[in-house]
Design a protein around this motif. Structure first.
Motif, PDB file in Angstrom:
ATOM      1  N   ALA A   5       1.068  -1.457   0.015  1.00 53.16           N
ATOM      2  CA  ALA A   5      -0.244   0.079  -0.377  1.00 53.16           C
ATOM      3  C   ALA A   5       1.157   1.144   0.309  1.00 53.16           C
ATOM      4  N   PRO A   6       0.658   2.036  -0.721  1.00 52.94           N
ATOM      5  CA  PRO A   6       1.085   2.741  -0.646  1.00 52.94           C
ATOM      6  C   PRO A   6       0.933   4.183   1.203  1.00 52.94           C
ATOM      7  N   LYS A   7       2.025   4.436   1.611  1.00 52.77           N
ATOM      8  CA  LYS A   7       2.089   4.854   2.824  1.00 52.77           C
ATOM      9  C   LYS A   7       2.464   6.013   2.593  1.00 52.77           C
ATOM     10  N   GLU A   8       2.337   7.759   3.358  1.00 49.45           N
ATOM     11  CA  GLU A   8       3.491   8.407   3.610  1.00 49.45           C
ATOM     12  C   GLU A   8       4.663   7.802   3.857  1.00 49.45           C
TER      13      GLU A   8
END
Lengths: 237, 604
Positions: A62-65
């Motif tokens: 998942a794209p997370k910061e």
């Protein structure tokens, strides 16, 4: 509005902590102003590199910061979000490669055919100049050339002679505490150093740009102390 | 790159049974009463073969069973906007004489690392099916597909008359695959590798072209990150009399370009200049590059400049007056370097550049390029918190100077509503408007207000708008405008925008032509998703990542819409919150869910 605040809360910035303001105003936003020189120095010394640019981690997940601060004592730079700004990987890799090779170009010692133009800025001068470092064989030559170039701009009791004699350590010490000028340069790694530390050939390889700053501002440059510790032969001429 | 309606705009188009039986169609009945069917078929074939546009063909195929059949026989160029919307078998069943295939794979947000690698979009099943069904295949044009060297080898071996290979944003292959194509496809006219990831297998592919005169008309390899055999390239150019387009990679130096131009300059219409820097520094006297460019009398399209040495840029001055397309987007050019060049480009219609040209450079463009149709400004430094060299000033200037502008892509740090409003009035021909304010959630930097009014003006006044990408601080109001005025919008990209579900509802309920919807990091949830169910069969895809969707709702949608493939893409560490949907990618499909989904994809 709640959602907006949540998104804003995840935004990390260098400014003063405060209540989340749903609408950013230009005066309040901390990152909008051009970074002052000293900030750059701090950042570069603390974070080691602000060239975070293309660090969109290609993570299978998942794209997370992702935050990238390396020195916990310094406030972290704004978190780089995956895939933002939306610039294609292909383009990013081309630009990154170019930026690296531009630096190499400027600093590689390939002989007479190449030029090594670097920008020279002087605090208080109305515009930049450019010098070809390859045209000079020593710090002395460079110093003379710069003196000529900027002689019209220096004011006060230090005229053309006010350009620092790099070779003279004690003079540098004096002048740092005065209002005279100190030459500094940005090296390959993005760090700002005082001119005169390293042997001349190494200098022209690593120098990306020059800044002639007021002596009083030179305090705090991380490498100033190295002037006392080690001076190579060419500098001691 | 036009974006017409895809192959199966009504989802029922490709059912194995045509939509209407002959009894219901008056024309067919009256005709078949007087003429035998096969005569009518022949007549129809001869007529329908002239139909080129796929919209027209789609419409024709709905007239009656006969027309459906004959259209299927005569369609030679097939466009498939989503490779998972149907299976290769269905393609070959319906269309019998396909010569050209245009196939698109991954969704666009995959370009920005929002999708893990190995998601799919494999070319393999397509090439193997077509190898048997269409031995006469001539052209393959792929975008965002995963193509292996084996696929390319199979292609090269299976289609003796193969003429055109175009790979845009593809990956999975290397120079060995290219070598096979070069070697085996003797009738090859076009080999265009564009922004693709080509691995360096250390194969001298340029030497693999056949020894005799080639049919090459276009050779583009600017994205190939591998040195090439220049002597072989010289030989190839020398024996390719039909070559019109040549785009070199950065391993070709200025001196080498100079030599190539001396060989074949007058025929070239499109040139990618490679590195545009000197390879051999030892020579004191550089060749006369300007003379080489002077010989390029037909060049109208110029690109490259991959490692630009700015002192040589003036060499291109002789071609500037003829240029209709100029791509400086890999060259860090300052305004001072830029202005003398652009000053000559009066005919320019397409211009791509880095923001290093600054607002000043854009003002120069506005002053000179009155015929400009497409402008793309990319960021030299693509980070959020830098001081941007272009702003609303540049945009304003462009809007005032380039009234014929149709397509805009603009990256900046600061923007104002006023500039967008001005552009909406000055440039009524806009069909594509993509603005990326790189700082997330940035308001109008002069008024401090959200960017609603600016984008609102764009959708309201640009009546031909079909593609929109928004950014900056946006409330639901902006989306209300989109829903009210964006009646022709087909593609919408949203990031970090909106306040609530209502925003997405406005769009789903108000934009009847919406085909492609890509949203990230916006507060849209289940209510919004449900509100669009009447639309999803008429759309190509919907992408929503880092929104507020729940698994439960996505399952409901999947259940209610059996022909919709609902993919949930996420990482395994979402165990804690299994209900949260990280990424939703859904699309209509005639052949059910795909069989090649990787582990991280859950198909509901």
């Amino acid at each position: 509005m709640e959602q907006l605040i949540n998104l804003k809360e995840t935004e990390l910035c260098l400014g003063l902590p405060g209540g989340p303001d749903p609408v950013e105003t230009p005066t309040k936003s901390c990152l909008r102003n051009k970074r002052g020189f000293s900030e750059i120095v701090e950042l570069k010394l603390g974070l080691h590199s602000t060239k975070q640019g293309s660090v969109d981690l290609n993570v299978a997940g998942a794209p997370k910061e992702k935050t990238l601060h390396k020195d916990p004592s310094k406030p972290p730079a704004k978190a780089q979000v995956v895939g933002w700004p939306p610039v294609r990987n292909y383009r990013k890799s081309v630009m990154t490669h170019q930026k690296c090779s531009e630096v190499e170009e400027a600093s590689s010692d390939r002989g007479g055919g190449t030029v090594a133009f670097v920008k020279v800025s002087m605090d208080g001068a109305p515009y930049l100049r450019k010098v070809d470092l390859k045209m000079y064989k020593s710090y002395k030559e460079l110093s003379d050339a710069l003196a000529k170039m900027f002689s019209s701009f220096t004011m006060g009791s230090y005229g053309a002679q006010g350009m620092i004699d790099f070779m003279n350590e004690s003079k540098v010490m004096d002048l740092v505490n005065s209002s005279a000028y100190v030459p500094s340069y940005e090296d390959k790694d993005g760090d700002w150093m005082l001119v005169g530390d390293v042997p001349w050939p190494m200098f022209i390889e690593s120098c990306k740009r020059l800044r002639i700053m007021k002596g009083s501002e030179a305090i705090g440059l991380g490498t100033f102390s190295s002037l006392f510790i080690s001076l190579s032969d060419s500098v001691l001429l | 790159m036009s974006e017409d309606d895809e192959d199966q705009s009504p989802a029922t188009d490709l059912r194995s049974q045509p939509p209407c039986s002959p009894n219901k169609s008056r024309n067919c009945i009256s005709s078949s009463q007087t003429f035998p069917d096969h005569v009518l078929e022949n007549v129809l074939e001869n007529v329908l073969q002239f139909l080129d546009s796929r919209c027209d063909r789609n419409a024709a195929s709905l007239v009656c069973k006969l027309w459906w059949k004959v259209e299927g026989l005569t369609r030679s160029e097939v466009f498939i906007g989503n490779c998972y919307a149907l299976s290769p078998a269905r393609l070959t069943q319906r269309f019998k004489r396909v010569r050209s295939l245009l196939l698109k794979g991954k969704p666009r947000f995959a370009d920005f690392n929002l999708m893990p690698a190995d998601w799919g979009a494999n070319f393999a099943p397509w090439v193997s099916t077509m190898a048997k069904a269409y031995p006469w295949l001539e052209k393959v044009d792929l975008k965002r597909m995963f193509v292996t060297d084996d696929d390319l080898a199979l292609l090269a071996e299976s289609f003796p008359g193969f003429k055109e290979l175009i790979l845009v944003c593809c990956e999975g292959f290397g120079t060995s695959g290219i070598a096979v194509v070069a070697n085996k496809c003797r009738k090859l006219k076009v080999l265009d590798l564009i922004e693709s990831d080509v691995t360096d297998d250390e194969v001298d592919w340029v030497s693999c072209f056949p020894e005799d005169v080639t049919c090459l008309e276009s050779l583009a390899f600017d994205c190939v990150e591998a040195p090439i055999n220049f002597k072989a390239l010289e030989g190839l150019v020398g024996r390719s009399p039909l070559l019109r387009k040549l785009r070199l990679n950065r391993f070709v130096s200025l001196e080498e370009v100079h030599r190539l131009l001396l060989l074949g300059a007058p025929q070239l219409t499109s040139l990618g200049t490679g590195s545009f820097s000197r390879g051999d520094q030892s020579q004191q006297e550089p060749p006369d590059y300007a003379a080489a460019f002077r010989a390029c009398k037909s060049v109208v399209c110029l690109s490259g400049f991959r490692e630009l040495m700015p002192e040589y840029l003036p060499a291109i001055l002789p071609v500037c007056a003829n240029l209709t397309s100029l791509n400086f987007s890999y060259a860090n050019i300052s305004p001072d370097m830029f202005k003398p060049i652009i000053h000559n480009c009066h005919k320019l219609q397409i211009f791509w550049a880095l923001d290093s040209i600054c607002d000043e450079g854009l003002q120069a463009v506005a002053a000179t390029c009155k015929e400009l149709r497409e402008l793309r400004i990319f960021p030299f430094d693509p980070r959020e918190d830098t001081e941007g060299p272009v702003s609303e000033l540049g945009l304003q200037a462009i809007s005032e100077g380039c009234r014929k502008l149709e397509s805009l892509l603009y990256f900046c740090q600061h923007m104002t509503n006023a500039a967008l409003i001005a552009m909406s009035h000055n440039c009524p021909e806009l069909t594509v408007f993509r603005l990326c304010i790189m700082g997330r959630l940035r308001p109008d930097h002069v008024t401090g207000k959200a960017m609603d009014e600016g984008f609102g003006a764009i959708v309201k006044n640009c009546k031909k708008l079909t593609r929109l990408a928004v950014s900056g601080l946006l409330t639901d109001q902006a989306f209300r405008y989109m829903g009210e005025y964006g009646k022709l919008i087909r593609t919408l990209s949203v990031a970090f925008a909106g306040d609530s579900d209502m925003a997405l509802r406005h769009v789903l309920e108000g934009c009847p032509r919406l085909q492609k919807l890509e949203i990230r990091d916006s507060p849209f949830g289940d209510v919004a998703l449900r509100s669009g169910m009447h639309r999803y069969y008429n759309m190509r895809f919907v992408w929503m990542s880092a929104c507020r969707l729940t698994m439960g709702c996505c399952k409901d949608v999947a259940r209610a819409m059996p022909n919709l493939v609902v993919e949930v893409i996420g990482s395994d560490d979402d165990d804690v919150n299994r209900d949260y949907v990280e990424t939703l990618y859904m699309y209509r499909s005639l052949d059910g869910p795909r069989k090649d989904a990787p582990q991280f994809v859950t198909i509901l």
